[in-house]
Design a protein around this motif. Structure first.
Motif, PDB file in Angstrom:
ATOM      1  N   SER A  63       0.833  -1.204   0.000  1.00  0.00           N
ATOM      2  CA  SER A  63       0.000   0.000   0.000  1.00  0.00           C
ATOM      3  C   SER A  63       0.869   1.256   0.000  1.00  0.00           C
ATOM      4  O   SER A  63       0.586   2.231  -0.707  1.00  0.00           O
ATOM      5  CB  SER A  63      -0.926   0.001   1.221  1.00  0.00           C
ATOM      6  OG  SER A  63      -1.865  -1.047   1.140  1.00  0.00           O
ATOM      7  N   THR A  64       1.960   1.225   0.789  1.00  0.00           N
ATOM      8  CA  THR A  64       2.841   2.395   0.875  1.00  0.00           C
ATOM      9  C   THR A  64       3.481   2.699  -0.478  1.00  0.00           C
ATOM     10  O   THR A  64       3.585   3.858  -0.889  1.00  0.00           O
ATOM     11  CB  THR A  64       3.944   2.150   1.917  1.00  0.00           C
ATOM     12  OG1 THR A  64       3.334   1.873   3.180  1.00  0.00           O
ATOM     13  CG2 THR A  64       4.843   3.368   2.052  1.00  0.00           C
ATOM     14  N   ALA A  65       3.937   1.649  -1.196  1.00  0.00           N
ATOM     15  CA  ALA A  65       4.583   1.856  -2.491  1.00  0.00           C
ATOM     16  C   ALA A  65       3.629   2.462  -3.504  1.00  0.00           C
ATOM     17  O   ALA A  65       4.033   3.251  -4.369  1.00  0.00           O
ATOM     18  CB  ALA A  65       5.130   0.527  -3.009  1.00  0.00           C
ATOM     19  N   PHE A  66       2.353   2.084  -3.426  1.00  0.00           N
ATOM     20  CA  PHE A  66       1.341   2.658  -4.316  1.00  0.00           C
ATOM     21  C   PHE A  66       1.259   4.167  -4.089  1.00  0.00           C
ATOM     22  O   PHE A  66       1.313   4.966  -5.033  1.00  0.00           O
ATOM     23  CB  PHE A  66      -0.009   1.996  -4.037  1.00  0.00           C
ATOM     24  CG  PHE A  66      -1.017   2.155  -5.146  1.00  0.00           C
ATOM     25  CD1 PHE A  66      -1.263   1.118  -6.024  1.00  0.00           C
ATOM     26  CD2 PHE A  66      -1.728   3.332  -5.301  1.00  0.00           C
ATOM     27  CE1 PHE A  66      -2.195   1.237  -7.051  1.00  0.00           C
ATOM     28  CE2 PHE A  66      -2.662   3.471  -6.318  1.00  0.00           C
ATOM     29  CZ  PHE A  66      -2.902   2.422  -7.201  1.00  0.00           C
ATOM     30  N   MET A  67       1.160   4.558  -2.814  1.00  0.00           N
ATOM     31  CA  MET A  67       1.065   5.969  -2.470  1.00  0.00           C
ATOM     32  C   MET A  67       2.362   6.709  -2.827  1.00  0.00           C
ATOM     33  O   MET A  67       2.340   7.849  -3.316  1.00  0.00           O
ATOM     34  CB  MET A  67       0.778   6.106  -0.967  1.00  0.00           C
ATOM     35  CG  MET A  67       0.455   7.510  -0.505  1.00  0.00           C
ATOM     36  SD  MET A  67       0.140   7.571   1.277  1.00  0.00           S
ATOM     37  CE  MET A  67      -1.296   6.516   1.406  1.00  0.00           C
ATOM     38  N   LEU A  68       3.495   6.044  -2.590  1.00  0.00           N
ATOM     39  CA  LEU A  68       4.794   6.645  -2.880  1.00  0.00           C
ATOM     40  C   LEU A  68       4.946   6.911  -4.373  1.00  0.00           C
ATOM     41  O   LEU A  68       5.392   7.990  -4.788  1.00  0.00           O
ATOM     42  CB  LEU A  68       5.896   5.707  -2.384  1.00  0.00           C
ATOM     43  CG  LEU A  68       7.341   6.129  -2.628  1.00  0.00           C
ATOM     44  CD1 LEU A  68       7.636   7.437  -1.909  1.00  0.00           C
ATOM     45  CD2 LEU A  68       8.305   5.041  -2.151  1.00  0.00           C
ATOM     46  N   THR A  69       4.552   5.941  -5.195  1.00  0.00           N
ATOM     47  CA  THR A  69       4.644   6.107  -6.647  1.00  0.00           C
ATOM     48  C   THR A  69       3.758   7.240  -7.124  1.00  0.00           C
ATOM     49  O   THR A  69       4.147   8.039  -7.994  1.00  0.00           O
ATOM     50  CB  THR A  69       4.245   4.801  -7.354  1.00  0.00           C
ATOM     51  OG1 THR A  69       5.072   3.735  -6.876  1.00  0.00           O
ATOM     52  CG2 THR A  69       4.405   4.921  -8.856  1.00  0.00           C
ATOM     53  N   MET A  70       2.553   7.326  -6.574  1.00  0.00           N
ATOM     54  CA  MET A  70       1.653   8.432  -6.934  1.00  0.00           C
ATOM     55  C   MET A  70       2.308   9.778  -6.631  1.00  0.00           C
ATOM     56  O   MET A  70       2.247  10.715  -7.430  1.00  0.00           O
ATOM     57  CB  MET A  70       0.350   8.301  -6.148  1.00  0.00           C
ATOM     58  CG  MET A  70      -0.437   7.039  -6.446  1.00  0.00           C
ATOM     59  SD  MET A  70      -1.660   7.240  -7.726  1.00  0.00           S
ATOM     60  CE  MET A  70      -2.922   8.112  -6.832  1.00  0.00           C
ATOM     61  N   ALA A  71       2.944   9.876  -5.457  1.00  0.00           N
ATOM     62  CA  ALA A  71       3.566  11.137  -5.061  1.00  0.00           C
ATOM     63  C   ALA A  71       4.733  11.499  -5.977  1.00  0.00           C
ATOM     64  O   ALA A  71       5.016  12.674  -6.201  1.00  0.00           O
ATOM     65  CB  ALA A  71       4.061  11.045  -3.613  1.00  0.00           C
ATOM     66  N   VAL A  72       5.408  10.481  -6.534  1.00  0.00           N
ATOM     67  CA  VAL A  72       6.546  10.722  -7.421  1.00  0.00           C
ATOM     68  C   VAL A  72       6.085  11.106  -8.820  1.00  0.00           C
ATOM     69  O   VAL A  72       6.621  12.033  -9.441  1.00  0.00           O
ATOM     70  CB  VAL A  72       7.449   9.467  -7.480  1.00  0.00           C
ATOM     71  CG1 VAL A  72       8.479   9.593  -8.599  1.00  0.00           C
ATOM     72  CG2 VAL A  72       8.154   9.262  -6.142  1.00  0.00           C
ATOM     73  N   VAL A  73       5.053  10.418  -9.335  1.00  0.00           N
ATOM     74  CA  VAL A  73       4.659  10.584 -10.733  1.00  0.00           C
ATOM     75  C   VAL A  73       3.750  11.793 -10.952  1.00  0.00           C
ATOM     76  O   VAL A  73       3.888  12.512 -11.953  1.00  0.00           O
ATOM     77  CB  VAL A  73       3.968   9.301 -11.249  1.00  0.00           C
ATOM     78  CG1 VAL A  73       3.454   9.492 -12.673  1.00  0.00           C
ATOM     79  CG2 VAL A  73       4.928   8.125 -11.190  1.00  0.00           C
ATOM     80  N   ILE A  74       2.825  12.040 -10.030  1.00  0.00           N
ATOM     81  CA  ILE A  74       1.816  13.088 -10.256  1.00  0.00           C
ATOM     82  C   ILE A  74       2.417  14.471 -10.529  1.00  0.00           C
ATOM     83  O   ILE A  74       1.904  15.195 -11.390  1.00  0.00           O
ATOM     84  CB  ILE A  74       0.814  13.140  -9.078  1.00  0.00           C
ATOM     85  CG1 ILE A  74      -0.104  11.919  -9.134  1.00  0.00           C
ATOM     86  CG2 ILE A  74      -0.040  14.409  -9.132  1.00  0.00           C
ATOM     87  CD1 ILE A  74      -1.074  11.815  -7.969  1.00  0.00           C
ATOM     88  N   PRO A  75       3.495  14.895  -9.819  1.00  0.00           N
ATOM     89  CA  PRO A  75       4.034  16.231 -10.129  1.00  0.00           C
ATOM     90  C   PRO A  75       4.446  16.418 -11.583  1.00  0.00           C
ATOM     91  O   PRO A  75       4.503  17.541 -12.085  1.00  0.00           O
ATOM     92  CB  PRO A  75       5.254  16.335  -9.191  1.00  0.00           C
ATOM     93  CG  PRO A  75       4.939  15.432  -8.056  1.00  0.00           C
ATOM     94  CD  PRO A  75       4.184  14.284  -8.671  1.00  0.00           C
ATOM     95  N   ILE A  76       4.726  15.329 -12.277  1.00  0.00           N
ATOM     96  CA  ILE A  76       5.159  15.416 -13.668  1.00  0.00           C
ATOM     97  C   ILE A  76       3.971  15.490 -14.620  1.00  0.00           C
ATOM     98  O   ILE A  76       4.104  15.900 -15.771  1.00  0.00           O
ATOM     99  CB  ILE A  76       6.038  14.188 -14.013  1.00  0.00           C
ATOM    100  CG1 ILE A  76       7.191  14.074 -13.026  1.00  0.00           C
ATOM    101  CG2 ILE A  76       6.575  14.252 -15.435  1.00  0.00           C
ATOM    102  CD1 ILE A  76       7.916  12.750 -13.068  1.00  0.00           C
ATOM    103  N   THR A  77       2.788  15.119 -14.142  1.00  0.00           N
ATOM    104  CA  THR A  77       1.637  15.015 -15.040  1.00  0.00           C
ATOM    105  C   THR A  77       1.163  16.358 -15.575  1.00  0.00           C
ATOM    106  O   THR A  77       0.548  16.411 -16.636  1.00  0.00           O
ATOM    107  CB  THR A  77       0.456  14.306 -14.339  1.00  0.00           C
ATOM    108  OG1 THR A  77       0.084  15.039 -13.166  1.00  0.00           O
ATOM    109  CG2 THR A  77       0.829  12.886 -13.951  1.00  0.00           C
TER     110      THR A  77
END
Length: 485
Positions: A63-77
């Motif tokens: 669950s943590t990795a899912f949230m972590l990936t979202m936090a990393v990728v979304i700023p680039i969107t």
């Protein structure tokens, strides 16, 4: 996107009163399915520990990795959505999600399953800002509240329903079934979307600043990772990682300010000049902290203290999640008619009252009271989220929609991580202190949870105060904000 195109799209969306544009219906459905997976693993942790021979802390990383990936990728969107077409972005999001889901079904080890979750989350990270940005482009301002009410079903209800859905599915099979059920549903949605989805606007060529991309990933990712380390880890190491993440984010902000002068920031922070958007951002962040914190605490209380099964726990919180979803469109129509303040202020007060009620939980509190408090919390969040999303995004000019939705989605993930880390840390510390004082295990755990709910109640007071600063409608401040541009 040119002004004539935007006007044409707005007119076509408004041509049928009371109807949501087809592009938004497709994106809402897709977004609901992908966001549901953010919390779907919560109830599967005991089974995963046994099947994959891992500890609870290791299993929690799914669950943590899912949230972590979202936090990393979304700023680039924000940059990505301006550069590609609607169909290209949709294909990327659903393609990644389907790939990750298929890989999860056949994952032979924890490492492969973790990689599958990261791929899933990468697709989800694109889908959320895509939905918000497209909505702001194609829906006329007078109809946004109603449509945003439908959107709240995907953004807010999906994570709340994740534990319920997984609790039901796990009664019929092993953890792989969670992904096996989702895969065909997501595949049909992806196919239907590609068959019907039309491009909105025109891609704009722009270069990317790789230093900004790296610092955004390191900063937001490091912050979420550090916060996750507070749960069962070394507090000093976690604090150091959080501090490094914050320092990197500060550098990222300075870098964006410099790039704005050249007209090519990765995330255009000029959106923060719009007061209504900034206030909405703060309110949403604190509300998500309180919501995610309660989502962690309530299942722990029901299962560890009251000894309910995952299915029973899921069924008890299901009415609140359903009420939140069903009220979304109604709240949206009320917003279109009366504005935001008459919804947000009572909603914020309701959040506080619900969390105060949870601080009084006992070993024998009737389940109907717990159900009522959870339903009050979910209904209050529904009354809050839809108007705040609409007011916040409506306060920025159209060319900044993608950046505004990107920052909003990023801070949702960061806030969720902060809320989770905060309540778990407070609960663990209080539980250990009571246990050391000779209190029984069950009462010590209950005492820790009650104090953690107090923290949530205190946070909710910030939501009430911030709600008082919001205007009734975004266009009431648009002239003031616009005059300074």
């Amino acid at each position: 996107m040119s002004v004539p195109q935007l006007d044409s799209l707005a007119k076509s969306a408004a041509a049928v009163p009371g109807r949501t544009p087809a592009v938004i219906r497709l994106l809402v459905l897709a977004t609901f399915v992908v966001i549901l997976n953010e919390t779907i693993m919560i109830n599967a942790i005991p089974q995963l520990m046994s099947a994959l021979h891992i500890t609870e802390q290791t299993a929690q990383w799914l669950s943590t990795a899912f949230m972590l990936t979202m936090a990393v990728v979304i700023p680039i969107t924000g940059w990505f959505l301006q550069r590609v077409s609607t169909r290209h972005a949709y294909t990327t999001a659903m393609g990644l999600f389907l790939l990750g889901t298929a890989l999860a079904i056949v994952a032979p080890s924890f490492e492969v399953l973790l990689g599958a979750r990261i791929i899933q989350a990468s697709g989800t990270a694109v889908m959320m800002p895509l939905l918000m940005t497209t909505l702001m482009q194609v829906v006329p301002e007078g109809d946004r509240g109603r449509v945003m009410g439908n959107v709240s079903l995907a953004i807010s209800v999906a994570p709340a329903m994740g534990p319920t859905v997984s609790g039901v599915i796990l009664q019929f099979g092993r953890w792989q079934l969670l992904f096996a059920v989702v895969l065909p549903i997501a595949a049909v949605i992806a196919w239907r979307g590609l068959a019907q989805l039309k491009n909105v606007g025109e891609p704009q060529f722009s270069t990317i600043d790789w230093l900004s991309m790296v610092t955004a990933a390191a900063g937001f990712g490091g912050l979420v990772y550090g916060l996750s380390r507070f749960e069962g880890g070394d507090a000093r190491v976690a604090a150091a990682i959080v501090a490094a993440g914050l320092a990197t984010i500060a550098f990222f902000v300075v870098r964006q300010v410099v790039l704005q002068k050249r007209g090519a920031p990765l995330m255009d922070l000029r959106i923060l000049r719009h007061r209504t958007y900034t206030v909405a951002l703060i309110l949403m962040s604190v509300a998500f902290m309180a919501m995610l914190g309660s989502m962690i605490l309530l299942p722990l209380y029901l299962q560890n203290v009251r000894e309910l099964s995952p299915l029973q726990t899921g069924l008890l919180v299901m009415p609140g999640g359903l009420a939140m979803g069903l009220l979304g469109p109604i709240v949206g129509r009320l917003f279109d008619r009366f504005g935001g303040r008459v919804l947000v202020i009572p909603g914020a007060i309701g959040i506080t009252l619900a969390l105060i009620g949870f601080t009084q939980a006992t070993m024998t509190m009737p389940f109907w009271q717990l159900l009522g408090l959870h339903a009050l919390l979910m209904v209050s969040l529904a009354a809050t989220f839809t108007p705040v999303f609409t007011l916040g995004l409506g306060a920025v000019p159209p060319h900044l929609y993608s950046h505004a939705s990107s920052l909003l989605s990023t801070l949702q993930q960061v806030s969720g991580a902060i809320g989770t880390a905060l309540v778990v840390t407070v609960m663990s510390a209080r539980t250990d202190a009571l246990r050391s004082a000779g209190v029984t295990e069950a009462l010590a755990t209950l005492g820790g949870m009650r104090l953690a709910f107090v923290i949530g109640a205190v946070l909710s007071v910030v939501v009430v105060v911030t709600a008082l600063l919001l205007p009734a409608r975004a266009d009431n401040v648009g002239e003031v904000e616009g005059s300074g541009r």
